[in-house]
Design a protein around this motif. Structure first.
Motif, PDB file in Angstrom:
ATOM      1  N   LYS A   1       0.834  -1.208   0.000  1.00  0.00           N
ATOM      2  CA  LYS A   1       0.000   0.000   0.000  1.00  0.00           C
ATOM      3  C   LYS A   1       0.867   1.255   0.000  1.00  0.00           C
ATOM      4  O   LYS A   1       0.535   2.261  -0.637  1.00  0.00           O
ATOM      5  CB  LYS A   1      -0.920  -0.006   1.218  1.00  0.00           C
ATOM      6  CG  LYS A   1      -2.077  -0.985   1.139  1.00  0.00           C
ATOM      7  CD  LYS A   1      -2.986  -0.849   2.354  1.00  0.00           C
ATOM      8  CE  LYS A   1      -4.226  -1.740   2.235  1.00  0.00           C
ATOM      9  NZ  LYS A   1      -5.128  -1.598   3.396  1.00  0.00           N
TER      10      LYS A   1
ATOM     11  N   LEU B   1       0.672   4.202  -2.810  1.00  0.00           N
ATOM     12  CA  LEU B   1       0.375   5.593  -2.465  1.00  0.00           C
ATOM     13  C   LEU B   1       1.510   6.516  -2.876  1.00  0.00           C
ATOM     14  O   LEU B   1       1.272   7.622  -3.385  1.00  0.00           O
ATOM     15  CB  LEU B   1       0.115   5.714  -0.958  1.00  0.00           C
ATOM     16  CG  LEU B   1      -0.332   7.099  -0.480  1.00  0.00           C
ATOM     17  CD1 LEU B   1      -1.645   7.506  -1.147  1.00  0.00           C
ATOM     18  CD2 LEU B   1      -0.487   7.109   1.042  1.00  0.00           C
TER      19      LEU B   1
ATOM     20  N   LEU C   1      -5.864   5.911   0.050  1.00  0.00           N
ATOM     21  CA  LEU C   1      -5.976   4.780  -0.870  1.00  0.00           C
ATOM     22  C   LEU C   1      -7.419   4.551  -1.293  1.00  0.00           C
ATOM     23  O   LEU C   1      -7.700   4.261  -2.460  1.00  0.00           O
ATOM     24  CB  LEU C   1      -5.411   3.516  -0.225  1.00  0.00           C
ATOM     25  CG  LEU C   1      -3.887   3.436  -0.141  1.00  0.00           C
ATOM     26  CD1 LEU C   1      -3.464   2.222   0.680  1.00  0.00           C
ATOM     27  CD2 LEU C   1      -3.258   3.379  -1.533  1.00  0.00           C
TER      28      LEU C   1
ATOM     29  N   LEU D   1      -4.908   2.328  -9.392  1.00  0.00           N
ATOM     30  CA  LEU D   1      -4.863   1.366  -8.302  1.00  0.00           C
ATOM     31  C   LEU D   1      -6.047   0.414  -8.377  1.00  0.00           C
ATOM     32  O   LEU D   1      -7.164   0.821  -8.712  1.00  0.00           O
ATOM     33  CB  LEU D   1      -4.888   2.072  -6.940  1.00  0.00           C
ATOM     34  CG  LEU D   1      -3.606   2.775  -6.474  1.00  0.00           C
ATOM     35  CD1 LEU D   1      -3.813   3.353  -5.089  1.00  0.00           C
ATOM     36  CD2 LEU D   1      -2.419   1.828  -6.480  1.00  0.00           C
TER      37      LEU D   1
END
Length: 275
Positions: free
Chosen positions: A161, A165, A200, A211
Motif C-alpha cells: 500500500k 500511495l 488509498l 490502483l
C-alpha cells in the motif's frame, strides 16, 4: 496503434503515433544484442546513446553524458534513466523488463527522448522531466507525442500500500501536480489527507484508477503505465497524443522478459532516432 515488425525474422513493436521516426520496442528474441547492435536496424548512420539506469529521474543529453560527473566505473556509462537528443540522427535507448519504456517525440523540432520509468522513477515524475526538457528546444505541448511500451499490467502488479500511495502521490493535486488541459473529465485526483487508508480509498474510487484492490492484506495492484499517462495529462498532453502498448511483459513470456515472473535480470531494449 501498435504493429508487429520483423528484423532478421525476429519480432519487435512499433507505434503508429511515432510513424515519422525510426523506432522500436524490441523483444526478448533480440537478446543479448546491445543498443550498438540494434541501432543499425533503425538507422544505419545514427549514433548510439545509452545510460546505466538507476531508477531515478535524471534525463541527460549526449553532450551531458560525455561530461557527466557520475559514471559507473565498471561500464563507463553515465548514470540516469532518460536520454534526450540534441541533433538529428541520434539513437537513444532504454532497457526494461517490467518497467515502462517510454519513447517521446517533438513534432516541431524532430528531437526525441527515451525514458525508463519504473515505479520509483514514475513517483519522481521522470516522464514530466523529459517532456519539459524536450520543449526547451522549441515547440509546445501540442507537438509532443508519447508511446508507452510493453510493461507489467496493473492487474498483475502487486505492491505494498505504501508503494501504491507513493507512486500515486505524483498525480494528486496539491502534491506538485495540477490537472492540466489534457484531462478528459473532472475526475482529477484530489489532494492527499495524510491518512494511508483514506487516501488509498479515494484513489481506488477514481474512474479508471491506476490502483486496484488486492486480496492480500497490506497490498494493492498498481498500473504504472496509467500513472505516467495521468502525469502527462496533468502536464497538458492530450489523450490523443499518448498511446499505451496492449502488451504485458509478465503475461507474455514468449515475447518479453519479466523480473516479476522469472526473478532474473534480463532486459529488452527500446529506442528511437531523432530527425
Amino acid at each position: 496503434m501498435w504493429q508487429w515488425q520483423t528484423e532478421l525474422g525476429l519480432p519487435y513493436l512499433t507505434c503508429d503515433l511515432l510513424a515519422d521516426w525510426q523506432h522500436g520496442f524490441f523483444t526478448r528474441q533480440f537478446s543479448p544484442r546491445e543498443p550498438q547492435e540494434l541501432t543499425p536496424f533503425l538507422a544505419a548512420t545514427a549514433s548510439t546513446h545509452r545510460l546505466k539506469q538507476i531508477h531515478g529521474k535524471v534525463v541527460l543529453t549526449p553532450t551531458e553524458i560525455t561530461n557527466a560527473a557520475e559514471i559507473e566505473v565498471e561500464t563507463g556509462y553515465a548514470l540516469g534513466d532518460g536520454l534526450l537528443t540534441e541533433t538529428a540522427t541520434q539513437a537513444v535507448w532504454v532497457a526494461s523488463a517490467d518497467c515502462n519504456p517510454i519513447l517521446i517525440a517533438n513534432r516541431h523540432t524532430g528531437n526525441v527522448a527515451a525514458v525508463h520509468a519504473g515505479w520509483r522513477g514514475t513517483s519522481l515524475g521522470i516522464v514530466k522531466v523529459a517532456v519539459t526538457r524536450l520543449l526547451a528546444h522549441g515547440g509546445s505541448l501540442d507537438d509532443i507525442i508519447v508511446a508507452i511500451g510493453p510493461a507489467i499490467d496493473g492487474k498483475v502488479y502487486q505492491v505494498t500500500k505504501q508503494v501504491g500511495l507513493e507512486v500515486c502521490t505524483s498525480i494528486c493535486q496539491g502534491q506538485g501536480f495540477s490537472a492540466g488541459k489534457g484531462f478528459a473529465n473532472a475526475n482529477a485526483p484530489k489532494p492527499l489527507s495524510g491518512n494511508l487508508d483514506a487516501d488509498l480509498t479515494s484513489l481506488l474510487g477514481m474512474s479508471n484508477s491506476p490502483l486496484l484492490p488486492d486480496e492480500q492484506a497490506g497490498r494493492v495492484r498498481l498500473d504504472v503505465r496509467r500513472v505516467n499517462q495521468l502525469q502527462l495529462e496533468g502536464l497538458g498532453v492530450n489523450l490523443e497524443q499518448i498511446s499505451i502498448a496492449p502488451h504485458c511483459t509478465f503475461q507474455e513470456p514468449e515475447y518479453f522478459f519479466s523480473y516479476r515472473r522469472e526473478k532474473l535480470k534480463k532486459i529488452q531494449w527500446s529506442g528511437i532516432v531523432s530527425k
